[in-house]
Design a protein around this motif. Structure first.
Motif, PDB file in Angstrom:
ATOM      1  N   VAL C 203       0.846  -1.207   0.000  1.00 49.74           N
ATOM      2  CA  VAL C 203       0.000   0.000   0.000  1.00 49.74           C
ATOM      3  C   VAL C 203       0.876   1.248   0.000  1.00 49.74           C
ATOM      4  O   VAL C 203       0.695   2.173  -0.796  1.00 49.74           O
ATOM      5  CB  VAL C 203      -0.938  -0.012   1.243  1.00 49.74           C
ATOM      6  CG1 VAL C 203      -1.569   1.355   1.458  1.00 49.74           C
ATOM      7  CG2 VAL C 203      -1.987  -1.112   1.092  1.00 49.74           C
ATOM      8  N   GLU C 207       1.166   4.052  -2.824  1.00 47.82           N
ATOM      9  CA  GLU C 207       0.871   5.451  -2.459  1.00 47.82           C
ATOM     10  C   GLU C 207       2.041   6.340  -2.851  1.00 47.82           C
ATOM     11  O   GLU C 207       1.880   7.435  -3.390  1.00 47.82           O
ATOM     12  CB  GLU C 207       0.608   5.510  -0.949  1.00 47.82           C
ATOM     13  CG  GLU C 207       0.206   6.864  -0.421  1.00 47.82           C
ATOM     14  CD  GLU C 207       1.407   7.622   0.131  1.00 47.82           C
ATOM     15  OE1 GLU C 207       2.318   6.945   0.686  1.00 47.82           O
ATOM     16  OE2 GLU C 207       1.461   8.851  -0.043  1.00 47.82           O
ATOM     17  N   LYS C 208       3.264   5.831  -2.658  1.00 50.27           N
ATOM     18  CA  LYS C 208       4.451   6.646  -2.974  1.00 50.27           C
ATOM     19  C   LYS C 208       4.550   6.835  -4.491  1.00 50.27           C
ATOM     20  O   LYS C 208       4.977   7.886  -4.971  1.00 50.27           O
ATOM     21  CB  LYS C 208       5.696   5.938  -2.429  1.00 50.27           C
ATOM     22  CG  LYS C 208       6.943   6.784  -2.401  1.00 50.27           C
ATOM     23  CD  LYS C 208       7.995   6.226  -1.465  1.00 50.27           C
ATOM     24  CE  LYS C 208       7.758   6.603  -0.011  1.00 50.27           C
ATOM     25  NZ  LYS C 208       7.866   8.046   0.256  1.00 50.27           N
ATOM     26  N   GLY C 210       2.152   7.117  -6.444  1.00 47.04           N
ATOM     27  CA  GLY C 210       1.193   8.170  -6.771  1.00 47.04           C
ATOM     28  C   GLY C 210       0.266   7.839  -7.929  1.00 47.04           C
ATOM     29  O   GLY C 210      -0.625   8.598  -8.263  1.00 47.04           O
ATOM     30  N   LEU C 213      -2.783   5.036  -6.016  1.00 47.28           N
ATOM     31  CA  LEU C 213      -3.376   5.402  -4.723  1.00 47.28           C
ATOM     32  C   LEU C 213      -3.023   6.872  -4.455  1.00 47.28           C
ATOM     33  O   LEU C 213      -1.849   7.212  -4.314  1.00 47.28           O
ATOM     34  CB  LEU C 213      -2.781   4.496  -3.624  1.00 47.28           C
ATOM     35  CG  LEU C 213      -3.410   4.574  -2.231  1.00 47.28           C
ATOM     36  CD1 LEU C 213      -4.882   4.133  -2.301  1.00 47.28           C
ATOM     37  CD2 LEU C 213      -2.664   3.664  -1.273  1.00 47.28           C
ATOM     38  N   THR C 214      -4.072   7.716  -4.466  1.00 46.32           N
ATOM     39  CA  THR C 214      -3.748   9.155  -4.348  1.00 46.32           C
ATOM     40  C   THR C 214      -4.172   9.720  -2.999  1.00 46.32           C
ATOM     41  O   THR C 214      -4.201  10.935  -2.819  1.00 46.32           O
ATOM     42  CB  THR C 214      -4.506   9.908  -5.456  1.00 46.32           C
ATOM     43  OG1 THR C 214      -5.896   9.519  -5.322  1.00 46.32           O
ATOM     44  CG2 THR C 214      -3.983   9.539  -6.842  1.00 46.32           C
ATOM     45  N   ALA C 215      -4.523   8.867  -2.049  1.00 43.19           N
ATOM     46  CA  ALA C 215      -4.917   9.385  -0.718  1.00 43.19           C
ATOM     47  C   ALA C 215      -3.698  10.040  -0.077  1.00 43.19           C
ATOM     48  O   ALA C 215      -2.561   9.668  -0.380  1.00 43.19           O
ATOM     49  CB  ALA C 215      -5.407   8.227   0.145  1.00 43.19           C
ATOM     50  N   HIS C 217      -0.684  10.864   2.376  1.00 44.77           N
ATOM     51  CA  HIS C 217       0.197   9.897   3.052  1.00 44.77           C
ATOM     52  C   HIS C 217      -0.185   9.717   4.513  1.00 44.77           C
ATOM     53  O   HIS C 217      -0.237   8.591   5.023  1.00 44.77           O
ATOM     54  CB  HIS C 217       1.646  10.363   2.946  1.00 44.77           C
ATOM     55  CG  HIS C 217       2.608   9.438   3.632  1.00 44.77           C
ATOM     56  ND1 HIS C 217       2.878   8.176   3.175  1.00 44.77           N
ATOM     57  CD2 HIS C 217       3.330   9.593   4.775  1.00 44.77           C
ATOM     58  CE1 HIS C 217       3.744   7.593   3.993  1.00 44.77           C
ATOM     59  NE2 HIS C 217       4.026   8.418   4.975  1.00 44.77           N
ATOM     60  N   VAL C 220      -3.088   7.415   4.883  1.00 45.04           N
ATOM     61  CA  VAL C 220      -2.688   6.020   4.619  1.00 45.04           C
ATOM     62  C   VAL C 220      -1.921   5.461   5.827  1.00 45.04           C
ATOM     63  O   VAL C 220      -2.162   4.352   6.290  1.00 45.04           O
ATOM     64  CB  VAL C 220      -1.809   5.946   3.342  1.00 45.04           C
ATOM     65  CG1 VAL C 220      -1.211   4.554   3.173  1.00 45.04           C
ATOM     66  CG2 VAL C 220      -2.633   6.344   2.111  1.00 45.04           C
TER      67      VAL C 220
END
Lengths: 295, 295, 295
Positions: C203, C207-208, C210, C213-215, C217, C220
């Motif tokens: 996850v 996320e990193k 980008g 997953l744009t939530a 940091h 997350v």
């Protein structure tokens, strides 16, 4: 010395063949052959429990297959102090190896595994794997030569690690599967592949140093590929497992203490004979003396 | 405070001796002593099967001997993230160690092995090896100090790894020979050499930091060499294996839970006594009560 | 789309909580919880012999405790080719961990050990340890992302190594104590912690990057800490050891050969039935023929 024209033609053809071999892209075809044979080795090592193991321990099964597929990079990187995790950088390789792992262990009705076991298919895969092996030995030696230009021992060791790494890493790979066989390690009983890689890496290191071997690199590379392919096919088809064995036994008999052992045994034997001779003389004289008494 | 002239003279002599010791070239003589004793250790560890093993498994025999000869460099490089293969860069060292390996295992009539086992020869070799050990500990601490100037724990660990690496690497070296003895590892029962290296590395790290120990380096170095040589000779001649044992046992008895164990045992004993006493009172009263009934 | 005010408020609160969690200093409190639980794991693994072992082998006991306390750094540094000894650079951590080791093994009347075993205390320590685990996974992924920006597999592996390193290093840690259990390794039977770290690292890597997953940091990170804490408390209080097991079994049944095994078994069964049917027909006809003879 005038070199006959036909011979010049042959040399150019050979050089050309060597150059083409050198420019061959390993990805994806030769890599597929290498991954397939490595993962089948893991499966064969699991024996009849392979199917159950792959269902119960998919993570361990995947990791030990990856360890064998990229054993050369893991071992060479460890020896050179480079990141051991580096092989996982190339997503293409990991994805390709994972697909082949999946097909070998989980394909319907073991289709892929059974196809790969058919002798003609096995021969083609084996030849492609040997081309890949030569490629890895060559790249190992040149990478080590960049880091340690004058250290031939390091170049030979790194070249051998790249070419025959999976044999050495197998003890660790079996541990990942919960199996521990310390008496079966590659360094104790080196396979023909490891010995062949030592020879190939030595030739390439000498050729790179340019002092002892001045043949063109492409020609040397072609000879090494031929050498690997020839002996692998003789192993697959004729079951000749270790062509070096006779030379090795002769070398060990002469240089590895064989002569002195023979001399020691001979001396010990003559000492025993002399001791036995002396002993029988004593008995002979003691037997003869009582007779004197009897007279 | 006026230091008596004779004392000044002595200090100069000692400093001079320390400086000379420091400038001593290890190659080739001290290295020969180190390699010889390390390879003889491998041979002794093989026991009576040494001769057969060296004939049947020359590669494994050579590699485990090299592992022991250069264990300090392998271990220190591994801890510091430097190339583990680095020791194989220096051809002179590898060739010298390989010659000594050949002589120890394959010399006619075991000549070299038998000579090295003679006590006077063993003493000379042991002294030279301890000089080499001090050299390695000192270089380990200064190398680590360059990388981690304020990390004394790292300097002590690297100095100890350089000085007593072979004890720690032995478990791996035995694995190369197909022997696996997990319960015999140096960390479980550290030998005197390892403990002495911890002390020496700590002294050198303190001296290098300059805060707690301000004696000149050459003097400290001389004392460390003397310390190693003295205890090694007492081990070889008087068979005093671990001079630290008494101090250690005392330290452990006081600081490593010895006191609280004794207190717990005492409490448990007094509890038992009280329980036994209460139990006997109950019995006593139950016995006396029936008498009342009898009256 | 107009987001209702209350929902905006909540998101800000969550983001704020995530940011604060992210800025939390691990040293000393969260580190103490981590060291305490790790060293208690070593002690529990020693079983009833823990007390005797810690008195007889203090060095091995200390080193295996340090191995478990800093397993994440050792493993991640080894994979990334960085100095394995680096964790010993920070004197504060080593001294803190050594103090806790001393208290766990040598405190009067086993006070600390017994206190830490009380369920409420165990819950608090477990929650703090999971916060530390999330911190380590997050730092592992970001450190790997700096070295290998586009290699998500490397980031996930390093994040997992940082978060669940002690499970993987345990086999080596047991060896330091002279115990060798090759069939009990984390890769063969991964614990819930390891699987949870793989999920968390994946996850964070997504996320990193980008892309997927744009939530934010911090959000997350908050979810990951909540995820770790929730499942750890359910394990400590409700003894739910592996919440992933049902999903895993379903996944393996479908994708890991389960379907083809079922199909093969069905085919084999029908083949058997047909063979049995053919066999009974033969028997039936052979039995009926003799009757004809009888008539």
């Amino acid at each position: 010395m005038v070199v006959p024209e036909s011979f010049q033609l042959d040399q150019e053809i050979l050089l050309d063949a060597g150059a083409q071999l050198h420019r061959l892209k390993m990805y994806p075809y030769f890599d597929v052959a290498h991954y397939l044979l490595m993962i089948i080795e893991v499966r064969d090592d699991l024996g009849s429990a392979a199917s159950i193991f792959s269902r119960k321990h998919p993570l361990s099964c995947w990791l030990s297959s990856m360890l064998m597929c990229f054993a050369d990079a893991f071992l060479a990187n460890f020896l050179l102090g480079e990141p051991v995790i580096a092989p996982f950088k190339r997503h293409d390789d990991i994805i390709l190896a994972t697909i082949i792992w999946y097909l070998v262990f989980y394909a319907p009705f073991d289709g892929i595994y059974k196809i790969a076991k058919i002798t003609p298919v096995k021969c083609v895969l084996a030849v492609m794997k040997e081309v890949k092996r030569a490629y890895k030995v060559s790249h190992g030696v040149s990478h080590a030569a960049k880091l340690y230009p004058n250290s031939y021992i390091v170049q030979v060791l790194v070249g051998t690690a790249k070419g025959a790494g999976s044999g050495i890493v197998r003890t660790l790979e079996q541990l990942v599967r919960g199996v521990w066989l310390p008496t079966h390690n590659e360094l104790l009983r080196p396979s023909f592949a490891t010995k062949a890689c030592v020879v190939a890496a030595s030739v390439l290191a000498l050729e790179k140093s340019g002092t002892y071997l001045t043949a063109p690199h492409d020609l040397v590379y072609l000879v090494i590929v031929g050498f690997f392919v020839y002996f692998k096919l003789s192993a697959v088809i004729l079951h000749v497992t270790d062509p070096f064995a006779p030379i090795e036994n002769l070398f060990c008999a002469i240089f590895m203490g064989g002569i002195w052992d023979a001399v020691s045994r001979a001396l010990a034997a003559s000492r025993d004979r002399r001791a036995a001779g002396a002993h029988s003389n004593e008995n002979g004289s003691s037997i003869s003396t009582p007779e004197k008494k009897d007279q």
